[in-house]
Design an enzyme around this catalytic site. Structure first.
Site, PDB file in Angstrom:
ATOM      1  N   HIS A 218       0.660  -1.296  -0.011  1.00  0.00           N
ATOM      2  CA  HIS A 218      -0.179   0.042   0.042  1.00  0.00           C
ATOM      3  C   HIS A 218       0.895   1.384   0.012  1.00  0.00           C
ATOM      4  O   HIS A 218       0.423   2.482  -0.259  1.00  0.00           O
ATOM      5  CB  HIS A 218      -1.008   0.096   1.065  1.00  0.00           C
ATOM      6  CG  HIS A 218      -0.504   0.018   2.525  1.00  0.00           C
ATOM      7  ND1 HIS A 218      -0.386  -1.003   3.475  1.00  0.00           N
ATOM      8  CD2 HIS A 218       0.254   1.128   3.295  1.00  0.00           C
ATOM      9  CE1 HIS A 218       0.479  -0.397   4.548  1.00  0.00           C
ATOM     10  NE2 HIS A 218       0.572   0.774   4.500  1.00  0.00           N
TER      11      HIS A 218
ATOM     12  N   ASP B  85       0.226  -7.652   1.401  1.00  0.00           N
ATOM     13  CA  ASP B  85       0.817  -6.242   1.436  1.00  0.00           C
ATOM     14  C   ASP B  85       2.331  -6.184   1.564  1.00  0.00           C
ATOM     15  O   ASP B  85       2.825  -5.419   2.712  1.00  0.00           O
ATOM     16  CB  ASP B  85      -0.014  -5.751   2.771  1.00  0.00           C
ATOM     17  CG  ASP B  85      -0.021  -4.194   2.849  1.00  0.00           C
ATOM     18  OD1 ASP B  85       0.500  -3.366   1.969  1.00  0.00           O
ATOM     19  OD2 ASP B  85      -0.474  -3.736   3.852  1.00  0.00           O
TER      20      ASP B  85
ATOM     21  N   SER C 127       4.705   2.217   8.071  1.00  0.00           N
ATOM     22  CA  SER C 127       4.354   1.123   7.350  1.00  0.00           C
ATOM     23  C   SER C 127       5.209   0.652   6.494  1.00  0.00           C
ATOM     24  O   SER C 127       6.109   1.626   5.929  1.00  0.00           O
ATOM     25  CB  SER C 127       3.063   1.498   6.469  1.00  0.00           C
ATOM     26  OG  SER C 127       1.778   1.158   7.099  1.00  0.00           O
TER      27      SER C 127
END
Length: 632
Positions: free
Chosen positions: A155, A186, A264
């Site tokens: 993402h 992911d 992230s």
């Protein structure tokens, strides 16, 4: 991933700004991907809607029991060229291994392998599929692994047009290339060609799957500043977890260390300075706090091995069955299951190999000789249990699994080939642009979850939404093709208000997908086939005269049948005359997407299945209410 917040931008709008999970939140907690902070993407008026729609759900934890029978050990990291150890006894670490003291953390070399990611995104416009949305920028984290590669979250680089990275203590940014993107897990793999970028740095070493209460250190570049950030905590739980971005269920590590937007793609370390996973999402609820999630090295290893083996990422496989727990003794007795084990098969996907082997009413009691409990769990490590579909995630697409099943009281063995799941309504669009076809101002496009989110569920309609939530693909390549909108013109008078309606037939032929629709229209158009450009440029394609030898090709009218028995008819010659002017008036470059220029290959020969019927249960675990049902 995140950059510093601009004035007037709330934290909540950043957390949910690009989460790609699309379901209602009724009475369920929130799992939000820690996506890039891009304050320009959402207007203030849309923040609340994004909070409600763009999130995932965390499932209830499974009961843990003492292990019995065969014990499942998580597959260790296996990609040596990327700095991950292969399966052997060396994977077990001695308690006397050198630990990294907190006082030495600032000077630890492994911190230099963590970099900041700068990404420019340009997402498709699913409502106007011939164009893209306005670009936005974001930042996140990544880290170096072997073979001059970087790992980050998928993402973080979704719909990327430019990716740059910057090392700790360096003021130069280097252009990076996305080599592979695993939406379901992911994870994304990056490369940097610059020799200077790799000078005087060492890749990270991957460690084993941690145990409960093991210390963990999360490193990255979250909001609140530009320099590297370090937070500490412990491992709180290890179980199969809902991955918000990929709408999938894979092994995950829950930690209590602070994880914020911008973390992230950053690594999580154990006390030995080894990477034990990748930070990627948080759990938000009024009843809970300090719950973050890390992608473990077992999932990372699967991703890297898949990429090495196939030259691209093919994804995690699935069994393709809806299973029900067998906790009730009466239910087990009725199914002639003597022991306290097994899960009941309630539905089988038509596109899976299981459709050729399993039947509704079968009871799965083992997977590769590992006994499956009545709660749908299997033994895990020494004294833990984990969800049954963890075993499936250890396989690769194309692998074979041996199932032990009880059918009408008889125990038998069956082998099934595991493949990636076929979605009738995809959660993500792999191509850079969604497919579209414009005929006399009628805009056709496949139904997808991004389109549902963009159009909002109310405008999609209850029946079409139910079909998306409850219908399974009957064959590979099947799509729900909808009339998205009508570009008003005198040739389509009376149809201007039509929108978001499924088209089921064209000139009496049932439509399989949008490529099939384009093929049928081309066959029934005046030769030679022309792809019209809005600026009076026409690209003529050679078409075999055989296509126009059938009587159907002599039809004067183009006849579209929609759901609910609605009909639209256009005159063929009028359509050809009006096409170029419609494209020019609306500033559309081409009447169809580039993928529809390729020859059509019929994935389903012979008779077509009957009309698509709704199933009795949702096609996704995130929509299933009772905890007793679960898609494997």
């Amino acid at each position: 991933m995140a950059v510093a917040l601009s004035s007037g931008t709330s934290l909540s709008s950043v957390l949910f700004s690009s989460v790609k999970f699309r379901y209602s939140l009724r009475h369920r907690p929130i799992v939000a991907s820690l996506h890039c902070n891009h304050p320009h993407r959402l207007s203030a008026s849309s923040k609340s809607n994004r909070q409600k729609e763009g999130v995932g759900h965390k499932k209830q934890s499974k009961d843990e029991r003492p292990a019995r029978g065969n014990v499942v050990e998580p597959q260790p990291s296996s990609s040596k060229s990327f700095g991950i150890q292969r399966k052997n006894k060396d994977l077990m670490f001695d308690s006397k291994d050198q630990q990294v003291e907190p006082s030495d953390l600032q000077d630890s070399a492994f911190l230099n392998a963590v970099v900041k990611v700068y990404c420019t995104h340009t997402a498709p416009d699913y409502s106007l599929p011939w164009q893209k949305q306005r670009q936005y920028t974001s930042t996140g984290s990544a880290f170096m692994i072997g073979d001059r590669k970087l790992l980050t979250n998928a993402h973080c680089v979704e719909h990327d047009t430019q990716v740059k990275v910057k090392k700790r203590g360096d003021d130069s940014k280097y252009v990076a290339k996305v080599l592979a993107r695993g939406v379901d897990c992911d994870i994304a793999l990056l490369s940097v060609e610059s020799e200077e970028f790799w000078r005087d740095v060492e890749p990270l070493r991957f460690g084993r799957l941690p145990h409960l209460q093991d210390s963990v250190t999360v490193v990255g570049y979250p909001l609140g500043g530009d320099t590297i950030s370090v937070t500490k905590g412990v491992v709180s739980r290890i179980e199969v977890t809902s991955y918000a971005h990929g709408s999938s269920d894979l092994l995950g590590i829950q930690i209590d260390a602070a994880i914020n937007p911008g973390n992230s793609g950053g690594p999580a370390f154990n006390d030995q300075g080894e990477c034990i996973g990748v930070a990627f999402q948080v759990f938000r609820s009024e009843e809970a706090e300090n719950i973050g999630y890390v992608i473990p090295t077992t999932v990372v290893s699967h991703f890297l091995t898949d990429y090495e083996k196939n030259g691209r990422y093919t994804g995690f496989p699935c069994l393709g069955v809806l299973i029900q727990k067998l906790e009730n003794p009466a239910l087990r007795a009725w199914l002639k299951v003597q022991s306290n084990e097994g899960v009941l098969v309630r539905r089988v996907e038509p596109t899976s190999d299981a459709n050729n082997v399993l039947k509704e009413g079968d009871v799965i009691v083992s997977f590769d000789d590992v006994r499956v409990g009545c709660e749908g769990t299997v033994p895990f490590r020494s004294n833990e249990r984990i969800a049954f579909h963890f075993l499936i995630s250890q396989k690769f697409a194309g692998d074979t699994a041996e199932l032990g099943i009880i059918r009408a009281g008889t125990l038998m063995k069956a082998k099934i080939v595991l493949n990636s799941r076929v979605h009738l309504v995809p959660y993500h669009i792999d191509e850079s642009q969604p497919s579209y076809l414009i005929i006399a101002g009628l805009v056709f496009t496949p139904l997808s979850e991004p389109l549902i989110e963009e159009e909002c569920e109310d405008s999609i309609g209850l029946k079409l939404l139910a079909r998306a939530r409850y219908s399974l693909a009957r064959f590979k390549g099947e799509q729900i093709v909808i009339l998205s909108q009508v570009l008003a013109n005198e040739v389509n008078i009376g149809y201007e208000d039509m929108s978001n309606q499924q088209v089921v037939k064209f000139n009496g032929t049932r439509i399989k997908n949008i490529h099939h629709l384009a093929h049928l229209i081309d066959c029934k158009s005046l030769p030679p086939l022309s792809i019209v450009h809005s600026f009076s440029l026409t690209i003529c394609l050679e078409v075999s005269p055989l296509l126009f030898s059938c009587s159907a090709c002599e039809d004067r009218y183009l006849h579209f049948e929609f759901e609910d028995s609605y009909v639209a008819v256009l005159e063929r010659e009028a359509v050809a005359a009006a096409s170029s002017s419609i494209l020019r008036d609306y500033g559309i470059p081409f009447e169809r997407s580039s993928d529809l220029l390729k020859p059509f290959v019929d994935a389903l020969e012979g008779d077509q299945p009957a009309d698509q019927e709704f199933g009795d249960s949702p096609v996704s675990n995130f929509e299933i209410g009772p905890d007793g049902l679960l898609w494997a």
